[in-house]
Design an enzyme around this catalytic site. Structure first.
Site, PDB file in Angstrom:
ATOM      1  N   LYS A 160       0.040  -5.960   4.709  1.00 31.57           N
ATOM      2  CA  LYS A 160      -0.388  -4.746   4.905  1.00 31.57           C
ATOM      3  C   LYS A 160      -1.799  -4.587   5.202  1.00 31.57           C
ATOM      4  CE  LYS A 160       0.618   0.216   4.230  1.00 31.57           C
ATOM      5  NZ  LYS A 160       1.670   1.042   3.422  1.00 31.57           N
ATOM      6  N   VAL A 216       1.889  -2.519   8.634  1.00 31.85           N
ATOM      7  CA  VAL A 216       2.782  -3.619   8.232  1.00 31.85           C
ATOM      8  C   VAL A 216       2.794  -4.801   9.388  1.00 31.85           C
ATOM      9  CG1 VAL A 216       4.282  -4.542   6.419  1.00 31.85           C
ATOM     10  CG2 VAL A 216       3.420  -2.294   6.339  1.00 31.85           C
ATOM     11  N   LEU A 258       5.737  -4.814  11.856  1.00 33.15           N
ATOM     12  CA  LEU A 258       6.948  -4.071  11.048  1.00 33.15           C
ATOM     13  C   LEU A 258       7.273  -2.617  11.194  1.00 33.15           C
ATOM     14  CD1 LEU A 258       7.552  -6.789   8.118  1.00 33.15           C
ATOM     15  CD2 LEU A 258       8.567  -6.894  10.428  1.00 33.15           C
ATOM     16  N   GLY A 259       5.867  -1.892  10.864  1.00 30.74           N
ATOM     17  CA  GLY A 259       5.781  -0.716  10.886  1.00 30.74           C
ATOM     18  C   GLY A 259       4.398  -0.105  10.461  1.00 30.74           C
ATOM     19  N   ARG A 260       4.210   1.012  10.348  1.00 28.98           N
ATOM     20  CA  ARG A 260       3.023   1.680  10.284  1.00 28.98           C
ATOM     21  C   ARG A 260       3.001   3.165   9.583  1.00 28.98           C
ATOM     22  NH1 ARG A 260      -1.165   1.568  14.493  1.00 28.98           N
ATOM     23  NH2 ARG A 260      -0.082  -0.167  15.096  1.00 28.98           N
ATOM     24  N   ASP A 275       3.695   9.135  -2.995  1.00 25.77           N
ATOM     25  CA  ASP A 275       4.229   8.983  -1.449  1.00 25.77           C
ATOM     26  C   ASP A 275       5.727   8.602  -1.419  1.00 25.77           C
ATOM     27  OD1 ASP A 275       4.601   9.789   1.218  1.00 25.77           O
ATOM     28  OD2 ASP A 275       3.346   7.983   1.809  1.00 25.77           O
ATOM     29  N   SER A 283      -1.248   4.975   5.318  1.00 28.14           N
ATOM     30  CA  SER A 283      -2.232   4.112   4.597  1.00 28.14           C
ATOM     31  C   SER A 283      -2.498   2.965   5.440  1.00 28.14           C
ATOM     32  CB  SER A 283      -1.462   3.429   3.026  1.00 28.14           C
ATOM     33  OG  SER A 283      -0.182   2.958   3.300  1.00 28.14           O
TER      34      SER A 283
END
Length: 806
Positions: free
Chosen positions: A543, A529, A521-523, A636, A526
């Site tokens: 995650k 995901v 889904l994304g990165r 963040d 940290s």
């Protein structure tokens, strides 16, 4: 055959036991649903917490028809109340009810159906009301998010993990045995220092910390503007002004409360389980007579040997049931305007403040003449401090007696007054004439709980033994009944539902759920995901964290705490994995992905949606900073970490990761730089201690980007110094236009893709908040709690730039 008969016996026993138990408590509830109600006339019509520590329902004072909707400790001997809804307006003992209405509002009505109290939840998706094990009465939506809680409206008591913030205060009871609001308060002052304040009808003054010393001598600081304090499960009280208090029995497993008592003293109490009585394990003031205004006008607080209120010569108690009313003169006070007066000396007594003047050096005779000749003077104090010092008093307030006080008070009385007895303070105390007037000023448990402990311990021990026998029989019955046939499917399903709220997963489970981590889904910095589906059918985001996180034991402990954090504007954490080198978090899956996908692309949000995101994000951050179990700094805040659900409501993701990875310093300070360039506060680069104000900075950048509709800090197309200059240039331009007073300045900064369809007042507010949030001096940035308050004030603003519906 014998075994079957035995099983039948136990089954019959259990049915009889549970039938009798349920019939006795048929009106007790663990939760209320819409349409349910609690009646004042139901002896057992109440809510209880799951662990039975707290009870919520109607409670009255002995021998009265006045009732309060309250929460109290179930196992305390005197039903110690920790919160009341209708503190200053009790309801009738007949016909009064608490309704959980269909519109989601909880209301309290009197016998004539007058609404005495209600929650402000009419427009929210409220589903149930319940009392948590913490003693917090909450209203929840179907997802389990708290939409209203009693912890936000404290009375005189602070419970463990309940926060005291800028706009909250504890207020004492009016007198012993009363629930009404009294005159003593605990709250943060305008200087960010937590104080005890006496606010009587006559005067208002601080009395703790010691007003004779400055903030720093008292061990406090006024440089932290976050204004938050709380009592933790171990018995530690921590405040943002650097106050730290430890209960004398510090440790886990003890029921505690912090209460500002009717005598104005602040105390931490611990519950003695064997007796149901309370033990004082800390108090703010060792001498109760140091509390300003505890005895009212003209009265004196004396030690005899316990602290009591007394009337000086020529005065008598005004109201024997209420020492706050003080003492009244037994003579015509107009006689004091003549010169036919005399002075009665009371050694070691003084009255705080109200000095008409202070003069030195001066003789005792000259001081007496100064008071006699001034009709405003009611008394004078005379001290020898190397030389005679005269204090002429215009009012007799905050009187106290202490044996080591090196002076006397001289009270002006008419010549016609009979000569007083030398021990007149003690005589006047006895002349007060009622049990209430004779009572000790301090909390009753300070002096009389120890003898009662012996009296009741045998009864409680017997009850405990009897209860243990019953529990043993029940366990044996369940074992005989189910050892062959197993647990019924309905019970097992219920257990799975409860245990699935937050759990520890194996790496194999999550690998299977994500199809071997295929659907990314994304990165980010940290970790990465992945989309997944758990065995119970729930869609989740898993995650996979990087290598910077802690060792297994520390990681498990921290994530267990973070897993308890629950707010409608925070992404729910369902569980975690800590197995060998693997560190994973399991989140709820959010349908509409992150804010950046709906802000900087062609599929952009409407103005109404943007303002809702701004409010929701602020609420989530305020909860992390001020209200959750542990003070959490996100570190963040950026559009990529603000996810949008199916209704485009914001949910902050990745909160707590800073807590998991940054363990470089004590308290709330972090030492390693993390976050995203462009949203990082200046103090990161300056290597200053990191506080919640770094989140405020990131939030400011985000809402300015939401107003503008473009990235204000795109580090991919510019080097560090060019981009910093671009952001500063944008802020400088906006400030100049505001200073010039241009009537159309906001139009030039709002996303042109909206084509003028926005609320002008809301846009101005967002821009002004954004500018204050990105101040380089963090002390000038607002707190998230104040941001929420400002946004809520203009949430329903009706001013529209263009009349179209948004």
């Amino acid at each position: 055959m014998r075994i079957q008969n035995l099983q039948s016996f136990y089954l019959l026993f259990l049915l009889v036991f549970f039938f009798s138990f349920n019939s006795a408590t048929s009106e007790s509830h663990l939760q209320l649903r819409r349409g349910d109600s609690l009646s004042v006339e139901g002896d057992q019509d109440f809510l209880t917490s799951p662990d039975n520590s707290f009870t919520c329902g109607f409670l009255n004072l002995e021998n009265s028809n006045a009732y309060w909707f309250a929460i109290w400790f179930t196992n305390s001997k005197e039903k110690t109340v920790v919160w009341t809804a209708n503190r200053d307006r009790p309801v009738n003992g007949h016909g009064s009810k608490v309704h959980f209405r269909g519109d989601g509002t909880m209301i309290l009505t009197d016998v004539d159906d007058t609404v005495v109290w209600q929650t402000n939840t009419t427009t929210t998706d409220v589903a149930i009301a319940k009392v948590l094990n913490s003693g917090n009465l909450v209203l929840e939506n179907p997802q389990g998010d708290n939409l209203w809680q009693s912890f936000d409206f404290p009375t005189d008591t602070l419970l463990p993990l309940q926060t005291l913030t800028k706009n909250k205060r504890l207020t004492s009871a009016l007198r012993k045995g009363s629930y009404g609001s009294g005159y003593f308060n605990l709250n943060f002052g305008s200087d960010n220092v937590l104080r005890l304040i006496s606010d009587t009808p006559d005067t208002s003054s601080n009395y703790w910390p010691n007003p004779d010393f400055n903030v720093y001598i008292n061990g406090r600081t006024n440089y932290n503007s976050s204004r938050v304090a709380f009592l933790d499960d171990m018995g530690r009280f921590l405040s943002s002004d650097q106050l730290q208090i430890n209960a004398s029995d510090m440790g886990y497993g003890i029921k505690r409360r912090m209460t500002i008592d009717y005598d104005g003293n602040l105390r931490i109490y611990s519950l003695i389980n064997s007796t149901g009585l309370w033990e004082i394990t800390w108090q703010a003031l060792g001498q109760s007579c140091s509390v300003r205004g505890v005895c009212g006008r003209n009265a004196v607080c004396v030690y005899a040997p316990d602290p009591r209120c007394a009337c000086p010569p020529g005065f008598e108690v005004t109201d024997p049931s209420d020492w706050n009313a003080g003492c009244k003169a037994t003579f015509n006070e107009t006689l004091l305007r003549s010169r036919q007066v005399k002075f009665v000396e009371i050694p070691h007594v003084d009255f705080y403040g109200f000095d008409l003047n202070t003069t030195s050096p001066l003789t005792l005779e000259a001081c007496r003449e100064m008071c006699a000749s001034d009709f405003r003077c009611l008394a004078f104090s005379y001290r020898i401090l190397g030389q005679g010092v005269c204090f002429v008093k215009s009012a007799l307030l905050n009187g106290y007696e202490t044996p080591d006080f090196p002076a006397s008070i001289y009270i002006k009385v008419p010549n016609s007054l009979q000569p007083p007895n030398p021990s007149i303070l003690y005589e006047s105390r006895r002349m007060c004439g009622s049990a209430e007037a004779e009572q000790i000023i301090g909390s009753p448990s300070m002096y009389d709980f120890v003898p009662k402990r012996v009296k009741w311990i045998y009864i409680y021990s017997f009850c405990a033994a009897l209860g243990a026998i019953e529990i043993t029989i029940i366990i044996l019955g369940w074992w005989f009944l189910f050892r062959k046939h197993g647990i019924p499917a309905s019970v097992e399903a219920g257990y799975r539902m409860i245990s699935s709220n937050f759990k520890r997963y194996t790496y194999a489970e999550l690998k299977k759920a994500t199809n071997n981590f295929k659907n990314e889904l994304g990165r980010g910095g940290s970790g990465t995901v992945y989309m997944g589906v758990l065995s119970d059918g729930r869609e989740v985001a898993v995650k996979k964290l990087g290598d910077v996180f802690q060792a297994q034991d520390e990681y498990s402990a921290e994530i267990s705490t973070i897993g308890k954090i629950n707010h409608m504007n925070l992404v729910r954490i369902w569980g975690f994995c800590s197995e060998r080198k693997h560190r994973l978090l399991v989140y709820e899956y959010i349908d509409n992905l992150s804010l950046d996908k709906h802000l900087f692309d062609s599929n952009f949000l409407t103005w109404k949606q943007r303002f809702a995101v701004a409010i929701g994000t602020a609420k989530g951050l305020a909860y992390l900073h001020h209200e959750c179990l542990e003070w959490v700094i996100h570190c963040d805040v950026k559009p990529e970490n603000i996810l949008l659900d199916g209704e485009f409501q914001p949910k902050i993701a990745d909160f707590g990761l800073a807590k998991l990875s940054q363990r470089g310093g004590p308290g709330s300070e972090f030492t390693r730089i993390r976050g995203t360039k462009g949203y990082m506060a200046p103090e990161w680069a300056l290597n200053h201690p990191i506080t919640a104000k770094v989140d405020v900075y990131g939030y400011g950048v985000v809402i300015l980007e939401m107003v503008r509709g473009i990235r204000l800090s795109n580090w991919e197309v510019a080097d560090e110094y060019e981009n910093e200059a671009a952001l500063k240039s944008f802020v400088r331009t906006v400030k100049k236009k505001i200073e010039r007073g241009s009537s159309v300045w906001v139009e030039s900064f709002v996303d042109p893709r909206l084509k003028g369809k926005f609320y002008r007042k809301q846009a101005e507010t967002l821009v002004q908040i954004g500018l204050s949030c990105v101040e380089e001096d963090r002390n000038k940035r607002p707190t998230m709690a104040s941001v929420v308050q400002t946004l809520l004030e203009c949430e329903d603003d009706a001013e529209v730039q263009i009349s179209d519906n948004l």
